[in-house]
Scaffold this motif. Structure first.
Motif, mmCIF file in Angstrom:
data_model
loop_
_atom_site.group_PDB
_atom_site.id
_atom_site.type_symbol
_atom_site.label_atom_id
_atom_site.label_comp_id
_atom_site.label_asym_id
_atom_site.label_seq_id
_atom_site.Cartn_x
_atom_site.Cartn_y
_atom_site.Cartn_z
ATOM 1 N N ALA A 1 46.737 1.297 -106.738
ATOM 2 C CA ALA A 1 48.057 0.834 -106.302
ATOM 3 C C ALA A 1 48.073 -0.679 -106.153
ATOM 4 N N LEU A 2 49.187 -1.281 -106.518
ATOM 5 C CA LEU A 2 49.409 -2.720 -106.349
ATOM 6 C C LEU A 2 50.671 -2.934 -105.532
ATOM 7 N N PRO A 3 50.576 -3.762 -104.468
ATOM 8 C CA PRO A 3 49.361 -4.412 -103.938
ATOM 9 C C PRO A 3 48.403 -3.392 -103.331
ATOM 10 N N PRO A 4 47.119 -3.728 -103.242
ATOM 11 C CA PRO A 4 46.142 -2.769 -102.699
ATOM 12 C C PRO A 4 46.466 -2.395 -101.263
ATOM 13 N N LYS A 5 46.262 -1.125 -100.960
ATOM 14 C CA LYS A 5 46.488 -0.615 -99.607
ATOM 15 C C LYS A 5 45.150 -0.407 -98.914
ATOM 16 N N TRP A 6 44.948 -1.199 -97.861
ATOM 17 C CA TRP A 6 43.710 -1.058 -97.109
ATOM 18 C C TRP A 6 43.746 0.169 -96.200
ATOM 19 N N ILE A 7 44.929 0.538 -95.743
ATOM 20 C CA ILE A 7 45.074 1.710 -94.879
ATOM 21 C C ILE A 7 45.757 2.803 -95.690
ATOM 22 N N PRO A 8 45.039 3.874 -96.030
ATOM 23 C CA PRO A 8 45.633 4.931 -96.863
ATOM 24 C C PRO A 8 46.785 5.639 -96.157
ATOM 25 N N ASP A 9 47.725 6.083 -96.934
ATOM 26 C CA ASP A 9 48.850 6.849 -96.398
ATOM 27 C C ASP A 9 49.267 7.891 -97.438
#
Length: 279
Positions: free
Chosen positions: A44-52
């Motif tokens: 995914a862009l932008p990168p997600k540090w906290i998954p959801d």
């Protein structure tokens, strides 16, 4: 003026250390974050540090995706047996080189120390031939038995650590009737416990993360160490872009290192502090 310049200097040092800490810990956080994502969220862009949302299924899937459990067992057997027995023999050797009157002990120690200058690739093939003739290939013996006789780096470190211990303590113990093993157990070992803890964790980490030696000697999947299993995971599942599975296995591989550090962190800090004071 000095106070202000000192505050500015401390602030700059703090910022540099903070940036260094972020650079070092960011890959670890990304690994843990990726392990609880789905395949699409990884890219995914932008990168997600906290998954959801958080997806924990990969942590149950890794146990059937490959021989992870046997890899952990083999790595534990190698790392624990080598570090426990090897630390004991290394500390005994360090005690002998530092405090006992042994003929030509300095020459022997220099010969052992010079072995560090020999690159491993130059002895890799002769070692393999020797262990092959002994019938030890595709077994854990080549990874365990040599380490049981000690580690020259640990011997050197403990010898230097023991050089600051007064000889009068050893002589007093002799007068009291203690044997050499009694002196080691009651006098020497308590003094060098912080140094042993620091070297123990470094050696444990080196063995746990070793990839070259296991890939030379181990062929059967059930004999492979954890690092070889992780490498096979990467080869099999990277093609399928199943990076959450690979990262979940990597997190499991990291946990023993964290446990060892947490258990020995007090001794490691003591060792660093004492070494700094002596230096």
């Amino acid at each position: 003026m000095r106070t202000r310049s000192k505050l500015i200097g401390d602030g700059i040092i703090f910022v540099l250390l903070a940036i260094g800490a972020i650079v070092m810990i960011a890959p670890l956080i990304w690994m843990v974050s990726t392990s609880v994502k789905d395949k699409m969220a990884v890219f995914a862009l932008p990168p997600k540090w906290i998954p959801d949302p958080f997806i924990w299924g990969k942590y149950s899937e890794i146990w059937t995706a490959g021989p992870l459990l046997s890899g952990i067992q083999n790595s534990v057997i190698i790392a624990v047996s080598v570090t426990v027995v090897g630390t004991f023999t290394s500390s005994l050797a360090a005690f002998a080189f530092a405090k006992l009157k042994v003929p030509y002990k300095d020459v022997i120690f220099l010969i052992l120390l010079s072995s560090l200058m020999i690159p491993y690739p130059s002895i890799m093939i002769p070692q393999f031939v020797m262990f092959s003739e002994l019938g030890w290939t595709d077994s854990l013996k080549p990874l365990i038995i040599p380490g049981l006789f000690g580690n020259i780096v640990m011997i050197f470190f403990l010898r230097q650590y023991l050089s600051s211990v007064p000889n009068a303590i050893i002589e007093a113990a002799k007068i009291d009737g203690s044997s050499y093993f009694g002196i080691y157990g009651r006098v020497i070992f308590p003094l060098i416990k912080p140094a042993i803890a620091a070297q123990f964790i470094l050696w444990f980490m080196g063995i746990w993360n070793d990839y070259l030696a296991p890939i030379i000697y181990l062929n059967s999947p059930e004999k492979q160490t954890l690092q070889l299993v992780i490498a096979s995971f990467n080869a099999m599942y990277a093609i399928q872009t199943d990076y959450p599975l690979i990262m979940a296995a990597s997190v499991i591989a990291l946990l023993p290192m964290l446990i060892v550090f947490i258990v020995f962190q007090k001794q490691i800090i003591e060792s660093v502090a004492i070494s700094g004071v002596k230096g």
